[in-house]
Design a protein around this motif. Structure first.
Motif, PDB file in Angstrom:
ATOM      1  N   ALA A 188       0.842  -1.209   0.000  1.00 45.66           N
ATOM      2  CA  ALA A 188       0.000   0.000   0.000  1.00 45.66           C
ATOM      3  C   ALA A 188       0.870   1.249   0.000  1.00 45.66           C
ATOM      4  CB  ALA A 188      -0.911  -0.015   1.219  1.00 45.66           C
ATOM      5  N   ALA A 189       1.933   1.218   0.828  1.00 46.94           N
ATOM      6  CA  ALA A 189       2.790   2.405   0.983  1.00 46.94           C
ATOM      7  C   ALA A 189       3.621   2.672  -0.266  1.00 46.94           C
ATOM      8  CB  ALA A 189       3.703   2.232   2.196  1.00 46.94           C
ATOM      9  N   ALA A 190       3.718   1.689  -1.154  1.00 54.11           N
ATOM     10  CA  ALA A 190       4.462   1.903  -2.414  1.00 54.11           C
ATOM     11  C   ALA A 190       3.722   2.898  -3.309  1.00 54.11           C
ATOM     12  CB  ALA A 190       4.641   0.579  -3.142  1.00 54.11           C
ATOM     13  N   ASP A 191       2.421   3.086  -3.052  1.00 53.82           N
ATOM     14  CA  ASP A 191       1.625   4.071  -3.795  1.00 53.82           C
ATOM     15  C   ASP A 191       1.825   5.436  -3.133  1.00 53.82           C
ATOM     16  OD1 ASP A 191      -1.931   4.383  -4.633  1.00 53.82           O
ATOM     17  OD2 ASP A 191      -0.250   5.806  -4.776  1.00 53.82           O
ATOM     18  N   PRO A 192       2.363   6.398  -3.858  1.00 56.52           N
ATOM     19  CA  PRO A 192       2.621   7.717  -3.246  1.00 56.52           C
ATOM     20  C   PRO A 192       1.359   8.355  -2.660  1.00 56.52           C
ATOM     21  CG  PRO A 192       3.563   7.590  -5.458  1.00 56.52           C
ATOM     22  CD  PRO A 192       2.750   6.357  -5.266  1.00 56.52           C
ATOM     23  N   ALA A 193       0.197   7.933  -3.132  1.00 58.08           N
ATOM     24  CA  ALA A 193      -1.057   8.524  -2.643  1.00 58.08           C
ATOM     25  C   ALA A 193      -1.430   7.977  -1.249  1.00 58.08           C
ATOM     26  CB  ALA A 193      -2.182   8.224  -3.623  1.00 58.08           C
ATOM     27  N   TYR A 194      -0.834   6.870  -0.849  1.00 64.84           N
ATOM     28  CA  TYR A 194      -1.147   6.298   0.475  1.00 64.84           C
ATOM     29  C   TYR A 194      -0.445   7.164   1.524  1.00 64.84           C
ATOM     30  CZ  TYR A 194      -1.986   2.705   4.050  1.00 64.84           C
ATOM     31  OH  TYR A 194      -2.400   2.004   5.174  1.00 64.84           O
ATOM     32  N   PRO A 195      -1.183   7.622   2.542  1.00 65.32           N
ATOM     33  CA  PRO A 195      -0.637   8.628   3.474  1.00 65.32           C
ATOM     34  C   PRO A 195       0.215   8.089   4.610  1.00 65.32           C
ATOM     35  CG  PRO A 195      -2.927   8.187   4.008  1.00 65.32           C
ATOM     36  CD  PRO A 195      -2.600   7.343   2.798  1.00 65.32           C
TER      37      PRO A 195
END
Ligand code: GRF
Length: 203
Positions: free
Chosen positions: A20-27
């Motif tokens: 999930a954290a690999a997506d820059p949009a995940y906070p």
């Protein structure tokens, strides 16, 4: 939001948070991963370039000393990033965190548990649900307090038990809901939907 994830086993929940954290949009970002042992799941952190540490209970005189050493490692890795407070995520850590550790990080300290708390607390939740003949069980993400699996609930998801299924099969079906539930709960904490200092926002 910075995450310190604590594991003891295969780390599939950690793996889900890293994905999930690999997506820059995940906070949220996993800034370190700790374990009480040379857990296989540490490999997920290594693959993602995330620092890891092992703090063995056997290396500490007391449980309180173990808790202090664990807290010290988390702070060391957290403060190396920035001064923001960190969220500690127990995801398959098979240890009870001592009161001093809980006090040091509470309420920024959550756990995921493979049952619908308050049902089936403890280290054998899936086995206990099967043994009790439960027709339904599930998973709970909660704030850790000084008890064992007793802290306030943030999110839960339900799983129907299949008659005669094995503990392993049921646990894997629980994990299929647990991984996205944990990712979504961390997201809600990071974006302020859940304010851990305000229990009225917990669910
Ligand atoms: C999870 O189901 C967690 O709730 C329980 O242990 C399991 C760990 O699984 N305490 P994994 O190591 O994240 O795959």
């Amino acid at each position: 939001l910075k995450l310190a994830v604590l594991i003891s086993g295969g780390g599939s929940n950690l793996e889900a948070l890293l994905a999930a954290a690999a997506d820059p949009a995940y906070p949220a970002r996993v800034v370190c991963v700790g374990s009480d042992t040379d857990a296989p799941g540490l490999a997920h952190a290594h693959a993602a370039g995330v620092p890891t540490f092992i703090v063995r209970p056997a290396d500490a005189e007391t449980r309180a000393d173990w808790g202090r050493a664990l807290a010290e490692e988390i702070r060391r890795h957290s403060e190396a990033v920035d001064a923001e407070p960190i969220l500690v995520v127990s995801a398959g850590l098979m240890r009870i965190l001592p009161p001093g550790f809980v006090d040091a990080f509470s309420p920024r300290l959550i756990n995921t548990h493979p049952a619908l708390l308050p049902s089936f607390p403890g280290a054998h939740a899936v086995r206990d649900a099967l043994a009790a003949g439960a027709t339904e069980t599930g998973v709970t993400v909660h704030v850790i307090d000084e008890g064992v699996d007793t802290g306030p609930v943030l999110r839960q998801a339900r799983v129907q038990v299949r008659p005669g299924e094995s503990e392993t099969d049921l646990h894997e079906r629980i994990k299929q809901l647990e991984r996205p539930l944990l990712v979504d709960t961390v997201r809600a904490i990071a974006d302020g939907t859940i304010d851990l200092t305000d229990p009225s926002t917990y669910r």
